[in-house]
Design a protein around this motif. Structure first.
Motif, PDB file in Angstrom:
ATOM      1  N   CYS A 115     -40.819  51.086   0.850  1.00 37.46           N
ATOM      2  CA  CYS A 115     -40.689  50.141   2.264  1.00 37.46           C
ATOM      3  C   CYS A 115     -42.035  50.625   3.105  1.00 37.46           C
ATOM      4  CB  CYS A 115     -39.564  50.707   2.934  1.00 37.46           C
ATOM      5  SG  CYS A 115     -38.028  50.312   2.271  1.00 37.46           S
ATOM      6  N   VAL A 116     -42.867  49.583   3.434  1.00 38.28           N
ATOM      7  CA  VAL A 116     -44.118  49.771   3.957  1.00 38.28           C
ATOM      8  C   VAL A 116     -44.171  48.794   5.328  1.00 38.28           C
ATOM      9  CG1 VAL A 116     -46.594  49.634   3.864  1.00 38.28           C
ATOM     10  CG2 VAL A 116     -45.283  50.285   1.903  1.00 38.28           C
ATOM     11  N   PRO A 117     -43.473  49.221   6.223  1.00 36.82           N
ATOM     12  CA  PRO A 117     -43.350  48.178   7.437  1.00 36.82           C
ATOM     13  C   PRO A 117     -44.711  47.762   7.981  1.00 36.82           C
ATOM     14  CG  PRO A 117     -42.022  50.089   7.550  1.00 36.82           C
ATOM     15  CD  PRO A 117     -42.670  50.443   6.506  1.00 36.82           C
ATOM     16  N   SER A 118     -45.618  48.479   7.750  1.00 38.12           N
ATOM     17  CA  SER A 118     -47.234  47.825   8.313  1.00 38.12           C
ATOM     18  C   SER A 118     -47.529  46.585   7.465  1.00 38.12           C
ATOM     19  CB  SER A 118     -48.365  49.090   8.278  1.00 38.12           C
ATOM     20  OG  SER A 118     -48.278  49.513   6.772  1.00 38.12           O
ATOM     21  N   LEU A 119     -47.155  46.476   6.236  1.00 40.71           N
ATOM     22  CA  LEU A 119     -47.378  45.185   5.448  1.00 40.71           C
ATOM     23  C   LEU A 119     -46.200  44.482   5.307  1.00 40.71           C
ATOM     24  CD1 LEU A 119     -49.198  46.863   2.448  1.00 40.71           C
ATOM     25  CD2 LEU A 119     -50.215  46.030   4.506  1.00 40.71           C
ATOM     26  N   GLY A 120     -44.933  44.863   5.875  1.00 45.90           N
ATOM     27  CA  GLY A 120     -43.882  43.933   5.649  1.00 45.90           C
ATOM     28  C   GLY A 120     -43.460  43.912   4.574  1.00 45.90           C
ATOM     29  N   ILE A 121     -43.604  45.117   3.775  1.00 44.11           N
ATOM     30  CA  ILE A 121     -43.050  45.086   2.074  1.00 44.11           C
ATOM     31  C   ILE A 121     -41.979  45.997   1.892  1.00 44.11           C
ATOM     32  CG2 ILE A 121     -43.843  45.890  -0.081  1.00 44.11           C
ATOM     33  CD1 ILE A 121     -46.597  44.900   0.605  1.00 44.11           C
ATOM     34  N   VAL A 122     -40.954  45.352   1.168  1.00 43.26           N
ATOM     35  CA  VAL A 122     -39.901  46.191   0.745  1.00 43.26           C
ATOM     36  C   VAL A 122     -40.078  46.087  -0.959  1.00 43.26           C
ATOM     37  CG1 VAL A 122     -37.403  46.643   0.378  1.00 43.26           C
ATOM     38  CG2 VAL A 122     -38.462  46.187   2.643  1.00 43.26           C
ATOM     39  N   GLU A 123     -40.120  47.053  -1.580  1.00 37.89           N
ATOM     40  CA  GLU A 123     -40.346  46.715  -2.961  1.00 37.89           C
ATOM     41  C   GLU A 123     -39.599  47.658  -3.916  1.00 37.89           C
ATOM     42  OE1 GLU A 123     -44.417  46.012  -5.744  1.00 37.89           O
ATOM     43  OE2 GLU A 123     -44.082  48.154  -5.167  1.00 37.89           O
ATOM     44  N   ALA A 124     -38.975  47.056  -4.960  1.00 34.88           N
ATOM     45  CA  ALA A 124     -37.976  47.987  -5.833  1.00 34.88           C
ATOM     46  C   ALA A 124     -38.489  47.768  -7.247  1.00 34.88           C
ATOM     47  CB  ALA A 124     -36.471  47.373  -5.841  1.00 34.88           C
ATOM     48  N   ILE A 125     -38.956  48.725  -7.904  1.00 37.69           N
ATOM     49  CA  ILE A 125     -39.575  48.831  -9.380  1.00 37.69           C
ATOM     50  C   ILE A 125     -38.620  49.452 -10.200  1.00 37.69           C
ATOM     51  CG2 ILE A 125     -41.464  49.699 -10.629  1.00 37.69           C
ATOM     52  CD1 ILE A 125     -43.167  49.230  -8.134  1.00 37.69           C
ATOM     53  N   SER A 126     -38.671  48.983 -11.254  1.00 32.40           N
ATOM     54  CA  SER A 126     -37.592  49.671 -12.446  1.00 32.40           C
ATOM     55  C   SER A 126     -38.419  49.547 -13.803  1.00 32.40           C
ATOM     56  CB  SER A 126     -36.410  48.949 -12.467  1.00 32.40           C
ATOM     57  OG  SER A 126     -35.556  49.097 -11.337  1.00 32.40           O
ATOM     58  N   GLY A 127     -38.246  50.298 -14.743  1.00 34.24           N
ATOM     59  CA  GLY A 127     -38.523  50.251 -16.021  1.00 34.24           C
ATOM     60  C   GLY A 127     -40.147  51.021 -16.109  1.00 34.24           C
ATOM     61  N   ASP A 128     -41.207  50.165 -16.762  1.00 34.18           N
ATOM     62  CA  ASP A 128     -42.139  50.890 -16.696  1.00 34.18           C
ATOM     63  C   ASP A 128     -43.489  50.360 -16.013  1.00 34.18           C
ATOM     64  OD1 ASP A 128     -43.117  48.871 -18.009  1.00 34.18           O
ATOM     65  OD2 ASP A 128     -43.707  49.398 -20.067  1.00 34.18           O
ATOM     66  N   ALA A 129     -42.954  49.692 -14.823  1.00 34.88           N
ATOM     67  CA  ALA A 129     -44.032  49.078 -14.004  1.00 34.88           C
ATOM     68  C   ALA A 129     -44.356  50.105 -12.791  1.00 34.88           C
ATOM     69  CB  ALA A 129     -43.300  47.916 -13.232  1.00 34.88           C
ATOM     70  N   SER A 131     -46.108  50.613  -8.977  1.00 31.78           N
ATOM     71  CA  SER A 131     -46.604  49.659  -7.728  1.00 31.78           C
ATOM     72  C   SER A 131     -47.989  49.330  -7.477  1.00 31.78           C
ATOM     73  CB  SER A 131     -45.938  50.510  -6.356  1.00 31.78           C
ATOM     74  OG  SER A 131     -46.367  49.985  -5.154  1.00 31.78           O
ATOM     75  N   THR A 132     -48.247  48.163  -6.970  1.00 34.60           N
ATOM     76  CA  THR A 132     -49.679  47.761  -6.842  1.00 34.60           C
ATOM     77  C   THR A 132     -49.956  48.025  -5.252  1.00 34.60           C
ATOM     78  OG1 THR A 132     -48.915  45.345  -6.500  1.00 34.60           O
ATOM     79  CG2 THR A 132     -49.721  46.244  -8.540  1.00 34.60           C
ATOM     80  N   ILE A 133     -49.011  48.481  -4.391  1.00 38.84           N
ATOM     81  CA  ILE A 133     -49.233  48.628  -2.994  1.00 38.84           C
ATOM     82  C   ILE A 133     -50.093  49.629  -2.823  1.00 38.84           C
ATOM     83  CG2 ILE A 133     -48.232  49.593  -0.979  1.00 38.84           C
ATOM     84  CD1 ILE A 133     -45.571  48.631  -1.862  1.00 38.84           C
ATOM     85  N   PRO A 134     -51.136  49.545  -2.001  1.00 38.38           N
ATOM     86  CA  PRO A 134     -52.348  50.454  -1.842  1.00 38.38           C
ATOM     87  C   PRO A 134     -51.907  51.937  -1.376  1.00 38.38           C
ATOM     88  CG  PRO A 134     -53.086  48.747  -1.018  1.00 38.38           C
ATOM     89  CD  PRO A 134     -51.800  48.271  -1.259  1.00 38.38           C
ATOM     90  N   ALA A 135     -52.276  52.859  -2.196  1.00 32.94           N
ATOM     91  CA  ALA A 135     -51.961  54.315  -2.000  1.00 32.94           C
ATOM     92  C   ALA A 135     -52.116  54.766  -0.467  1.00 32.94           C
ATOM     93  CB  ALA A 135     -52.727  55.179  -2.993  1.00 32.94           C
TER      94      ALA A 135
END
Length: 226
Positions: A115-129, A131-135
């Motif tokens: 959850c990155v409120p500054s970018l308005g992003i909520v991301e759920a990742i499963s498997g071998d993917a 995240s592409t959200i900047p570190a």
């Protein structure tokens, strides 16, 4: 002499070689499939007459997903972030268990949640993917993506090789005294078995729009009609 005898016997040996029966004939597949399916990306967008922070809070409420989102049958937060900001004691999900599926295919994942409120992003990742959200943005909230906790082989035991669901909310200009926001949904996934991709192809393109429709109805229920 030995060579001539062998030459005389060769035609007879060939003549006595049994023909393959119909059931013994080498099989040819109707079509050849790769070992895994290609990654797919589904998207949908919606402009809604609500403030971005209010919509973001609805999206960050992962526990409620199974109540209103199609294709999501279970949703449970299993880990929370430290309070952010500290003075407001707001905690966001960092992990959860999600069950998703369509066309008779269903998979339960222990998902990493960002959850990155500054970018308005909520991301759920499963498997071998990954995240592409900047570190640098993740670090603002004490987050980092160390990658899947399961081994690659273990990740491929399920229906999905990878599944990334990302909601993004951003504020738009006010219109007629109302705050407006754009909601974007992106679903990136890859099946382990390419046959699953063929089975789901008839409904895959409808998944993201149907989910956004359901979210709009939930927003109206919680925030009121405007």
């Amino acid at each position: 002499m030995a060579t001539k005898s062998a030459a005389r016997l060769a035609p007879q040996a060939i003549a006595r070689k049994p023909l393959l029966s119909r059931t013994q004939q080498p099989c040819r597949t109707f079509f050849n499939l790769p070992s895994t399916s290609s990654p797919q990306n589904l998207t949908a967008h919606r402009t809604l007459p609500y403030a971005a922070p209010a919509l973001y809070e609805l999206i960050a409420d992962i526990d409620s997903y199974s109540r209103f989102l199609p294709y999501c049958t279970t949703s449970r937060v299993t880990s929370w972030s430290d309070p952010y900001p500290p003075e407001k004691a707001r905690r966001y999900p960092t992990a959860g268990t999600l069950t998703a599926g369509w066309s008779g295919l269903q998979e339960t994942y222990s998902s990493r949640v960002f959850c990155v409120p500054s970018l308005g992003i909520v991301e759920a990742i499963s498997g071998d993917a990954v995240s592409t959200i900047p570190a640098s943005e993740l670090q603002k909230y004490g987050l980092e993506d160390s990658g899947p906790t399961r081994s690659r082989d273990a990740a491929q035991e399920g229906t999905f090789k990878s599944l990334v669901t990302r909601w993004t909310v951003r504020a738009l200009e006010e219109k007629n005294g109302l705050e407006w926001s754009q909601v974007d949904l992106s679903i990136r996934f890859q099946f382990v078995n390419p046959l699953f991709a063929a089975v789901s192809s008839a409904v895959a393109d409808k998944i993201a729009p149907v989910m956004v429709d359901a979210f709009e109805k939930e927003a109206r229920r919680v925030l009121g009609r405007k």
